[in-house]
Design a protein around this motif. Structure first.
Motif, PDB file in Angstrom:
ATOM      1  N   HIS A 161      10.397   5.153 -16.924  1.00  0.00           N
ATOM      2  CA  HIS A 161       9.017   4.713 -16.676  1.00  0.00           C
ATOM      3  C   HIS A 161       8.935   3.917 -15.369  1.00  0.00           C
ATOM      4  N   GLU A 212       3.103   2.795 -22.312  1.00  0.00           N
ATOM      5  CA  GLU A 212       4.077   3.774 -21.827  1.00  0.00           C
ATOM      6  C   GLU A 212       5.199   3.969 -22.835  1.00  0.00           C
ATOM      7  N   ARG A 262       6.166   3.304 -34.855  1.00  0.00           N
ATOM      8  CA  ARG A 262       5.076   3.294 -33.869  1.00  0.00           C
ATOM      9  C   ARG A 262       3.858   2.565 -34.428  1.00  0.00           C
ATOM     10  N   GLU A 318       3.938   5.692 -25.772  1.00  0.00           N
ATOM     11  CA  GLU A 318       3.234   6.921 -25.410  1.00  0.00           C
ATOM     12  C   GLU A 318       1.839   6.938 -26.011  1.00  0.00           C
ATOM     13  N   GLU A 333      -2.141   7.099 -25.989  1.00  0.00           N
ATOM     14  CA  GLU A 333      -3.195   7.732 -25.198  1.00  0.00           C
ATOM     15  C   GLU A 333      -4.103   6.666 -24.635  1.00  0.00           C
ATOM     16  N   ARG A 368      12.496   8.757 -29.439  1.00  0.00           N
ATOM     17  CA  ARG A 368      11.128   8.379 -29.763  1.00  0.00           C
ATOM     18  C   ARG A 368      11.118   7.536 -31.029  1.00  0.00           C
TER      19      ARG A 368
END
Length: 182
Positions: free
Chosen positions: A134, A174, A80, A177, A179, A74
């Motif tokens: 994915h 994706e 991110r 991740e 929302e 991750r």
């Protein structure tokens, strides 16, 4: 050995061969069903590309093995947020410069994949690797990348660019991740 014993042994051998074949057939059907479920439309894409079920399933198994050997991880919260911020800028730029925004989106997807631990040298390998984790967005990725390549040649209109951008966004969400807010 008498004739009855030979007949009994032959029948037993035939029964064992038939049972072994039935077990093999059931296991193969189960494997196919599991791969179809796990890979979705990517299973059919690979089947078309390889030309045979056995070859397609071997290819999908190789992909899984290769991806599981990678150090996929991750993103850190900082990475991110950095990628999300860059995406927002690219998305805003789409209004005035859709062609440039699609090129930037294509590049950002590569950077995100690399940050996650995917090798990014070859597009087809990237798409194959992404399909393991994915599978639902891989057709979108292939479509967006094809449009991005046509865009470099000046062969696409705004609607195609919009579709490519929507497809890149689906993959981007994706990968990060994100929302869904829709």
């Amino acid at each position: 050995m008498d004739t009855n014993m030979i007949v009994i042994i032959m029948i037993a051998v035939v029964v064992l061969v038939v049972v072994a074949f039935v077990v093999w057939f059931i296991l193969r059907k189960r494997r196919t069903k599991e791969l179809r479920k796990r890979f979705g439309s990517e299973y059919d894409y690979t089947l078309d590309k390889t030309g045979g079920q056995r070859l397609a399933e071997e290819e999908l198994a190789k992909r899984e093995k290769r991806v599981h050997a990678l150090e996929i991880h991750r993103l850190s919260p900082e990475e991110r947020e950095n990628f999300l911020g860059r995406w927002r800028v690219i998305q805003t730029d789409f209004v005035d410069e859709p062609s440039a925004a699609v090129e930037k989106a294509d590049q950002l997807i590569k950077e995100v994949m690399q940050a996650l631990g995917f090798p990014v040298d070859d597009f087809e390998k990237r798409a194959a690797d992404i399909s393991v984790i994915h599978p639902n967005v891989v057709p979108n990725y292939r479509s967006a990348h094809a449009i991005a390549n046509k865009n470099k040649l000046g062969e696409v209109g705004t609607e195609e660019l919009r579709q490519a951008f929507v497809n890149y966004r689906a993959l981007f969400e994706e990968l990060l991740e994100v929302e869904k807010t829709d």
